[in-house]
Design a protein around this motif. Sequence first.
Motif, PDB file in Angstrom:
ATOM      1  N   LYS A   5       0.864  -1.177   0.000  1.00 53.38           N
ATOM      2  CA  LYS A   5       0.000   0.000   0.000  1.00 53.38           C
ATOM      3  C   LYS A   5       0.901   1.228   0.000  1.00 53.38           C
ATOM      4  O   LYS A   5       1.835   1.317   0.787  1.00 53.38           O
ATOM      5  CB  LYS A   5      -0.899   0.013   1.233  1.00 53.38           C
ATOM      6  N   GLU A   6       0.595   2.116  -0.904  1.00 50.22           N
ATOM      7  CA  GLU A   6       1.449   3.276  -1.068  1.00 50.22           C
ATOM      8  C   GLU A   6       0.619   4.536  -0.861  1.00 50.22           C
ATOM      9  O   GLU A   6      -0.466   4.662  -1.425  1.00 50.22           O
ATOM     10  CB  GLU A   6       1.995   3.260  -2.490  1.00 50.22           C
ATOM     11  N   ARG A   7       1.133   5.439  -0.050  1.00 48.48           N
ATOM     12  CA  ARG A   7       0.373   6.667   0.195  1.00 48.48           C
ATOM     13  C   ARG A   7       0.667   7.678  -0.900  1.00 48.48           C
ATOM     14  O   ARG A   7       1.814   8.040  -1.139  1.00 48.48           O
ATOM     15  CB  ARG A   7       0.739   7.255   1.563  1.00 48.48           C
ATOM     16  N   ILE A   8      -0.364   8.102  -1.594  1.00 47.19           N
ATOM     17  CA  ILE A   8      -0.216   9.149  -2.602  1.00 47.19           C
ATOM     18  C   ILE A   8      -1.183  10.254  -2.215  1.00 47.19           C
ATOM     19  O   ILE A   8      -2.396  10.104  -2.318  1.00 47.19           O
ATOM     20  CB  ILE A   8      -0.501   8.636  -4.032  1.00 47.19           C
ATOM     21  N   ARG A  68      -4.535   9.533  -0.354  1.00 48.60           N
ATOM     22  CA  ARG A  68      -5.042   8.210  -0.686  1.00 48.60           C
ATOM     23  C   ARG A  68      -3.980   7.139  -0.465  1.00 48.60           C
ATOM     24  O   ARG A  68      -2.783   7.402  -0.523  1.00 48.60           O
ATOM     25  CB  ARG A  68      -5.500   8.172  -2.144  1.00 48.60           C
ATOM     26  N   LYS A  69      -4.470   5.930  -0.245  1.00 51.59           N
ATOM     27  CA  LYS A  69      -3.570   4.789  -0.163  1.00 51.59           C
ATOM     28  C   LYS A  69      -3.846   3.903  -1.360  1.00 51.59           C
ATOM     29  O   LYS A  69      -4.940   3.381  -1.529  1.00 51.59           O
ATOM     30  CB  LYS A  69      -3.813   4.013   1.131  1.00 51.59           C
ATOM     31  N   ILE A  70      -2.842   3.775  -2.204  1.00 54.55           N
ATOM     32  CA  ILE A  70      -2.983   3.014  -3.439  1.00 54.55           C
ATOM     33  C   ILE A  70      -2.437   1.605  -3.228  1.00 54.55           C
ATOM     34  O   ILE A  70      -1.386   1.416  -2.612  1.00 54.55           O
ATOM     35  CB  ILE A  70      -2.157   3.709  -4.568  1.00 54.55           C
ATOM     36  N   VAL A  71      -3.160   0.618  -3.743  1.00 44.74           N
ATOM     37  CA  VAL A  71      -2.690  -0.767  -3.675  1.00 44.74           C
ATOM     38  C   VAL A  71      -1.881  -1.056  -4.934  1.00 44.74           C
ATOM     39  O   VAL A  71      -2.341  -0.824  -6.042  1.00 44.74           O
ATOM     40  CB  VAL A  71      -3.876  -1.756  -3.560  1.00 44.74           C
ATOM     41  N   ARG A  72      -0.677  -1.526  -4.719  1.00 43.22           N
ATOM     42  CA  ARG A  72       0.231  -1.739  -5.850  1.00 43.22           C
ATOM     43  C   ARG A  72       0.792  -3.163  -5.821  1.00 43.22           C
ATOM     44  O   ARG A  72       1.234  -3.658  -4.783  1.00 43.22           O
ATOM     45  CB  ARG A  72       1.386  -0.733  -5.752  1.00 43.22           C
ATOM     46  N   THR A  73       0.801  -3.803  -6.964  1.00 43.65           N
ATOM     47  CA  THR A  73       1.390  -5.142  -7.071  1.00 43.65           C
ATOM     48  C   THR A  73       2.901  -5.054  -6.941  1.00 43.65           C
ATOM     49  O   THR A  73       3.530  -4.169  -7.515  1.00 43.65           O
ATOM     50  CB  THR A  73       1.004  -5.798  -8.415  1.00 43.65           C
TER      51      THR A  73
END
Lengths: 165, 115
Positions: free
Chosen positions: B63-66, B69-74
């Motif tokens: 999970k990456e904070r942008i 928002r927190k984006i789910v990334r493979t």
Amino acid sequence: MTVTAVRKDADNLTMTLDAEFAVSPERVWQLWADPRQLERWWGPPSYPATVTSHDLRTGGRVEYHMTGPEGDQPHGYWEIIEADEPHRLVFRDGFADADGKPNSDMPLNEARVTIAEIGNGRTRMTIQSIFPDAAAMEQLIAMGMEEGLKQAVGQIDAILTGVTP
Amino acid sequence: MQIAPPDFDRIFGALADATRRDIVRRAVGAEEGVAQLASHYAMSFAAVQKHVAILERAGLVTKERIGRRKIVRTNPEGLRVARRLLDRYEELWRGRIDRMSALIADPPDRKETDQ
């Protein structure tokens, strides 16, 4: 080289390996059917195998353990799904407890062995090794590529074609 | 780098579910948070959140904070583990075939090696 081809299938995480031997299919079958011969090749030199039970018929079972350098003894078993001497052997290879009871926490691996005469007294043995759960993993990678998903796909593609960092 | 067998188990377990495979596929593009991901599935936000957590523990997504928002990334590194497993199996089987060849060339009943 005895191993003539290795294919790693990205769609279903299957490894297929072809090997050729200058003997008959019956002789190659003996490598599987004779537990004393099986012991000599199944485990790596550091983990020699001891076959304790061996019924290589459809529905049969093979039980073995290996002995590691520290005296550790991982146990394993085969469930024979199909045995057609001397041409075909399909089995599930799993881990077991010390008393031989299957350990269901560990992944099962299915092996499909095909042994066929290819002329000039030579025999080709094909071993297909299938990982049921990881199959899904490769499938998703393939799907990702189909949909043309951006830069990460390039990285995954690199993984699949064997480029290691 | 050595990967211990429990990590393989975790990855296999995480990918043994169709929804989770789909999440990993969608998250390659890394544009959606858990709530947006959840909108694709006929299940509750909490259920999708749970799936994402399982994938996260397996190292397959991060999970990456942008901004807010927190984006789910493979995580491609997680997928790389699968490749390593295959390579390891190739090595294992190559070793076995070598030993088979040796056995055929030198059966147990006649031990005199004269190669």
